[in-house]
Write a protein that holds these residues in place. Structure first.
Motif, PDB file in Angstrom:
ATOM      1  N   SER A 190      -5.766   7.324  -1.635  1.00 50.29           N
ATOM      2  CA  SER A 190      -6.057   8.686  -2.060  1.00 50.29           C
ATOM      3  C   SER A 190      -7.125   9.286  -1.166  1.00 50.29           C
ATOM      4  CB  SER A 190      -6.541   8.696  -3.519  1.00 50.29           C
ATOM      5  OG  SER A 190      -6.987   9.970  -3.902  1.00 50.29           O
ATOM      6  N   ARG A 191      -6.980  10.572  -0.865  1.00 44.47           N
ATOM      7  CA  ARG A 191      -8.000  11.249  -0.071  1.00 44.47           C
ATOM      8  C   ARG A 191      -9.248  11.547  -0.897  1.00 44.47           C
ATOM      9  NH1 ARG A 191      -5.272  13.595   4.579  1.00 44.47           N
ATOM     10  NH2 ARG A 191      -3.014  13.565   4.271  1.00 44.47           N
ATOM     11  N   GLY A 192      -9.079  11.678  -2.201  1.00 41.55           N
ATOM     12  CA  GLY A 192     -10.191  12.058  -3.069  1.00 41.55           C
ATOM     13  C   GLY A 192     -11.098  10.900  -3.403  1.00 41.55           C
ATOM     14  N   SER A 193     -12.293  11.227  -3.853  1.00 38.90           N
ATOM     15  CA  SER A 193     -13.269  10.192  -4.210  1.00 38.90           C
ATOM     16  C   SER A 193     -13.187   9.810  -5.681  1.00 38.90           C
ATOM     17  CB  SER A 193     -14.689  10.675  -3.895  1.00 38.90           C
ATOM     18  OG  SER A 193     -14.957  11.894  -4.549  1.00 38.90           O
ATOM     19  N   ASN A 194     -12.438  10.602  -6.457  1.00 34.83           N
ATOM     20  CA  ASN A 194     -12.267  10.296  -7.877  1.00 34.83           C
ATOM     21  C   ASN A 194     -10.901   9.674  -8.120  1.00 34.83           C
ATOM     22  OD1 ASN A 194     -14.790  11.467  -8.575  1.00 34.83           O
ATOM     23  ND2 ASN A 194     -13.845  13.500  -8.561  1.00 34.83           N
ATOM     24  N   ALA A 199       0.860  -1.186   0.000  1.00 29.53           N
ATOM     25  CA  ALA A 199       0.000   0.000   0.000  1.00 29.53           C
ATOM     26  C   ALA A 199       0.891   1.228   0.000  1.00 29.53           C
ATOM     27  CB  ALA A 199      -0.918   0.004   1.222  1.00 29.53           C
ATOM     28  N   ILE A 200       0.483   2.243  -0.743  1.00 25.63           N
ATOM     29  CA  ILE A 200       1.227   3.498  -0.844  1.00 25.63           C
ATOM     30  C   ILE A 200       0.342   4.608  -0.297  1.00 25.63           C
ATOM     31  CG2 ILE A 200       2.414   5.117  -2.371  1.00 25.63           C
ATOM     32  CD1 ILE A 200       3.705   2.414  -2.518  1.00 25.63           C
ATOM     33  N   SER A 227     -11.226   3.054   9.286  1.00 19.96           N
ATOM     34  CA  SER A 227     -11.206   3.018   7.828  1.00 19.96           C
ATOM     35  C   SER A 227      -9.841   2.578   7.320  1.00 19.96           C
ATOM     36  CB  SER A 227     -11.550   4.404   7.266  1.00 19.96           C
ATOM     37  OG  SER A 227     -11.313   4.462   5.879  1.00 19.96           O
ATOM     38  N   LEU A 228      -8.786   3.068   7.965  1.00 15.67           N
ATOM     39  CA  LEU A 228      -7.430   2.705   7.565  1.00 15.67           C
ATOM     40  C   LEU A 228      -7.147   1.233   7.833  1.00 15.67           C
ATOM     41  CD1 LEU A 228      -5.468   5.841   8.870  1.00 15.67           C
ATOM     42  CD2 LEU A 228      -5.882   5.226   6.485  1.00 15.67           C
ATOM     43  N   VAL A 229      -7.590   0.744   8.978  1.00 21.80           N
ATOM     44  CA  VAL A 229      -7.397  -0.672   9.313  1.00 21.80           C
ATOM     45  C   VAL A 229      -8.081  -1.546   8.267  1.00 21.80           C
ATOM     46  CG1 VAL A 229      -7.958  -2.495  10.962  1.00 21.80           C
ATOM     47  CG2 VAL A 229      -7.095  -0.296  11.778  1.00 21.80           C
ATOM     48  N   THR A 262      -9.884   5.068  -1.874  1.00 23.05           N
ATOM     49  CA  THR A 262     -10.137   6.271  -1.083  1.00 23.05           C
ATOM     50  C   THR A 262     -10.015   5.941   0.402  1.00 23.05           C
ATOM     51  OG1 THR A 262     -11.639   7.180  -2.756  1.00 23.05           O
ATOM     52  CG2 THR A 262     -11.814   8.071  -0.529  1.00 23.05           C
ATOM     53  N   VAL A 263      -9.254   6.765   1.130  1.00 20.43           N
ATOM     54  CA  VAL A 263      -9.111   6.564   2.567  1.00 20.43           C
ATOM     55  C   VAL A 263      -9.289   7.891   3.292  1.00 20.43           C
ATOM     56  CG1 VAL A 263      -7.530   4.607   2.332  1.00 20.43           C
ATOM     57  CG2 VAL A 263      -6.605   6.915   2.542  1.00 20.43           C
TER      58      VAL A 263
END
Length: 327
Positions: free
Chosen positions: A35-39, A5-6, A60-62, A52-53
């Motif tokens: 990515s923070r974005g939804s797209n 994961a990056i 959510s991260l876990v 998306t995170v």
């Protein structure tokens, strides 16, 4: 195959893109970019996935880290002064059972006099705290989290400014200007050492480290080239065929926040807003010179020892190739 994961692999994360390309080129891994974005982010290799995170939501991260073996973080330090995003990532990595973690480093060994990198020190301390409580498996005492700090020193690519020599890392000027035959040196510290590594070599070493079956060292120093200020200037004068104008600044002036130099930097990182650029240029110049005099850029060589067969790009050969026949 390793599931990777990056974090922070989109936007202006140029180093992340170099390393992602190296990991993709190996053809050995499943790579998910947070990515923070939804797209969907643009320009990412088709062989990667994205997700998306919310870096403020540990649950959510876990969930997003389930099954991940290695997490590489490139979270922008300047945008998160308290480093909440990386702290949450570290907590989530432990909870999700991720084996390996590399925080957002990819630069100097030390952080002294470089306020823009205070976040690195905070995360280093937090990782030490996390590992103070050890775990015991099969009567073996192990770290809670296996992590490493990738430290290649200064990108050799920056000495090619304004020419772009990496796929993603943009030209940046810091302390040396080969185009205009200039250099800044702290008086009395002409033999201060800087480690210089190309972005491509860093990416190749990180890709190897991901596949490495042994335990990661806590610090992963990468020594592409280990040179003093004087040696860098000598190389510059050879490849450019003319003497450099060397501006010597006093340590006490730098400590007082004064940069008494005849020239200034011409470019800063894209993460810095235009209205902050001028002040940041001065801050970076002072911080780089002060920290160099205090050995902050003299990286250790753990990765050189781990991968002794790897041939790093020679500074003189690289700079000759870039600057020969240039006016």
């Amino acid at each position: 195959m390793v599931k990777i994961a990056i974090a922070g692999g989109t936007g202006h994360q140029e180093v992340a893109r170099e390393i992602i390309d190296a990991l993709v080129a190996s053809g050995k891994h499943e790579i998910t970019i947070f990515s923070r974005g939804s797209n969907a982010p643009t320009g990412l290799p088709s062989a990667t996935k994205w997700q998306t995170v919310d870096y403020q939501d540990k649950n959510s991260l876990v969930q997003g880290l389930q099954g991940v073996h290695t997490l590489l973080s490139f979270v922008q330090l300047l945008s998160d002064p308290n480093q909440e995003s990386q702290r949450n990532l570290i907590d989530a990595v432990v909870l999700a059972g991720v084996k390996r973690f590399a925080p957002s480093e990819y630069g100097s060994k030390g952080t002294t006099d470089m306020g823009w990198w205070d976040g690195k020190q905070k995360i280093r301390q937090y990782l030490e705290e996390v590992n103070r409580t050890e775990k015991v498996i099969d009567q073996q005492t192990l770290q809670v989290l296996e992590y490493t700090l990738f430290q290649p020193g200064l990108f050799l690519d920056y000495l090619a400014f304004p020419h772009k020599t990496a796929n993603h890392v943009e030209p940046l000027q810091i302390g040396f200007n080969f185009e205009r035959l200039r250099a800044m040196v702290v008086e009395g510290h002409e033999d201060a050492v800087i480690t210089l590594t190309t972005a491509a070599d860093l990416a190749a070493i990180v890709a190897r480290a991901v596949e490495y079956e042994g335990t990661w060292p806590t610090t992963s120093g990468i020594r592409g080239n280990r040179l003093t200020f004087s040696q860098i200037i000598e190389i510059g004068e050879r490849v450019r065929g003319r003497p450099f104008e060397v501006g010597k600044v006093k340590l006490e002036d730098l400590e007082a926040g004064e940069l008494k130099s005849s020239w200034d930097l011409e470019a800063v990182h894209k993460a810095v807003s235009p209205d902050e650029a001028s002040a940041f240029q001065k801050t970076v110049s002072i911080g780089f010179l002060l920290s160099s005099a205090k050995c902050a850029w003299d990286s250790s060589g753990e990765m050189n020892q781990t991968f002794p067969d790897y041939k790093f790009t020679s500074a003189e050969e690289f700079l000759t190739r870039i600057w020969e026949r240039k006016p």
